[in-house]
Design an enzyme around this catalytic site. Structure first.
Site, mmCIF file in Angstrom:
data_model
loop_
_atom_site.group_PDB
_atom_site.id
_atom_site.type_symbol
_atom_site.label_atom_id
_atom_site.label_comp_id
_atom_site.label_asym_id
_atom_site.label_seq_id
_atom_site.Cartn_x
_atom_site.Cartn_y
_atom_site.Cartn_z
ATOM 1 N N CYS A 15 -5.931 1.793 5.901
ATOM 2 C CA CYS A 15 -6.640 0.675 6.389
ATOM 3 C C CYS A 15 -6.147 -0.034 7.776
ATOM 4 O O CYS A 15 -5.164 0.655 8.359
ATOM 5 C CB CYS A 15 -6.327 -0.567 5.318
ATOM 6 S SG CYS A 15 -4.787 -1.113 5.202
ATOM 7 N N HIS A 72 0.913 -1.219 -0.064
ATOM 8 C CA HIS A 72 0.095 -0.117 0.052
ATOM 9 C C HIS A 72 0.933 1.251 0.016
ATOM 10 O O HIS A 72 2.066 1.054 0.465
ATOM 11 C CB HIS A 72 -1.028 0.011 1.266
ATOM 12 C CG HIS A 72 -2.014 -0.907 0.937
ATOM 13 N ND1 HIS A 72 -3.029 -0.902 2.312
ATOM 14 C CD2 HIS A 72 -2.094 -2.050 0.592
ATOM 15 C CE1 HIS A 72 -3.849 -2.019 1.945
ATOM 16 N NE2 HIS A 72 -3.260 -2.791 0.791
ATOM 17 N N GLU A 121 0.968 3.840 1.795
ATOM 18 C CA GLU A 121 1.320 4.297 3.352
ATOM 19 C C GLU A 121 2.653 3.371 3.610
ATOM 20 O O GLU A 121 3.489 3.840 4.257
ATOM 21 C CB GLU A 121 0.254 4.060 4.269
ATOM 22 C CG GLU A 121 -0.804 4.715 4.073
ATOM 23 C CD GLU A 121 -1.981 4.115 3.283
ATOM 24 O OE1 GLU A 121 -3.198 4.387 3.768
ATOM 25 O OE2 GLU A 121 -1.695 3.267 2.615
ATOM 26 N N CYS A 140 -2.347 -0.660 7.608
ATOM 27 C CA CYS A 140 -1.608 0.754 7.529
ATOM 28 C C CYS A 140 -1.517 1.556 8.731
ATOM 29 O O CYS A 140 -0.512 1.887 9.211
ATOM 30 C CB CYS A 140 -1.936 1.513 6.328
ATOM 31 S SG CYS A 140 -1.596 0.806 4.729
#
Length: 147
Positions: free
Chosen positions: A87, A57, A59, A90
């Protein structure tokens, strides 16, 4: 209206540039930047398809890059700007990084961390809804082409 070079909107626009880079790669268009000392120290976007890695992701990529730039794993004096609410994964990584602040654009009512509560470091400040419409529209148009 002119944006201050150090405003949340300015840095979210930089995160949106990263989201557009993800879109060009046919990735879910989420982008992130990490700011320390009023300057961008990390830029990243989703790479889950390209890397065939569910943890890639924006992040997560940004945390790794920022830690490398700073020479340490703790980001307590930094701010994460991300186009979509983080999410659970993260949010957990942000907890361990001790990130000082998270600023996100679009909320994620289905998969966002806030649905589950208590996942961020107690000292982490949060601000949502920065350039929310622009961030949301990018995601909606991406998923509309996938359906």
């Amino acid at each position: 209206m002119t944006l201050s070079v150090h405003s949340d909107e300015h840095f979210m626009k930089q995160a949106l540039k990263e989201a557009h880079r993800a879109l060009e790669l046919d990735e879910v268009p989420v982008g992130a930047v990490i700011v320390g000392n009023k300057r961008i120290i990390a830029r990243a976007h989703n790479l889950t398809e390209r890397l065939n890695d569910v943890t890639a992701h924006a992040e997560m990529q940004a945390f790794t890059s920022a830690a490398e730039a700073l020479g340490g794993k703790y980001l307590k004096d930094c701010t994460l700007y991300v186009t979509l609410e983080p999410c659970v994964m993260c949010a957990g990584a942000s907890f361990w990084s001790h990130i000082g602040k998270i600023v996100y654009g679009a909320p994620d009512p289905k998969r966002g961390y806030s649905k589950f509560g208590g996942l961020l470091h107690p000292k982490t400040k949060v601000k949502g809804g920065v350039l929310e419409e622009e961030c949301s529209e990018l995601l909606k148009s991406f998923f509309a082409t996938k359906r």
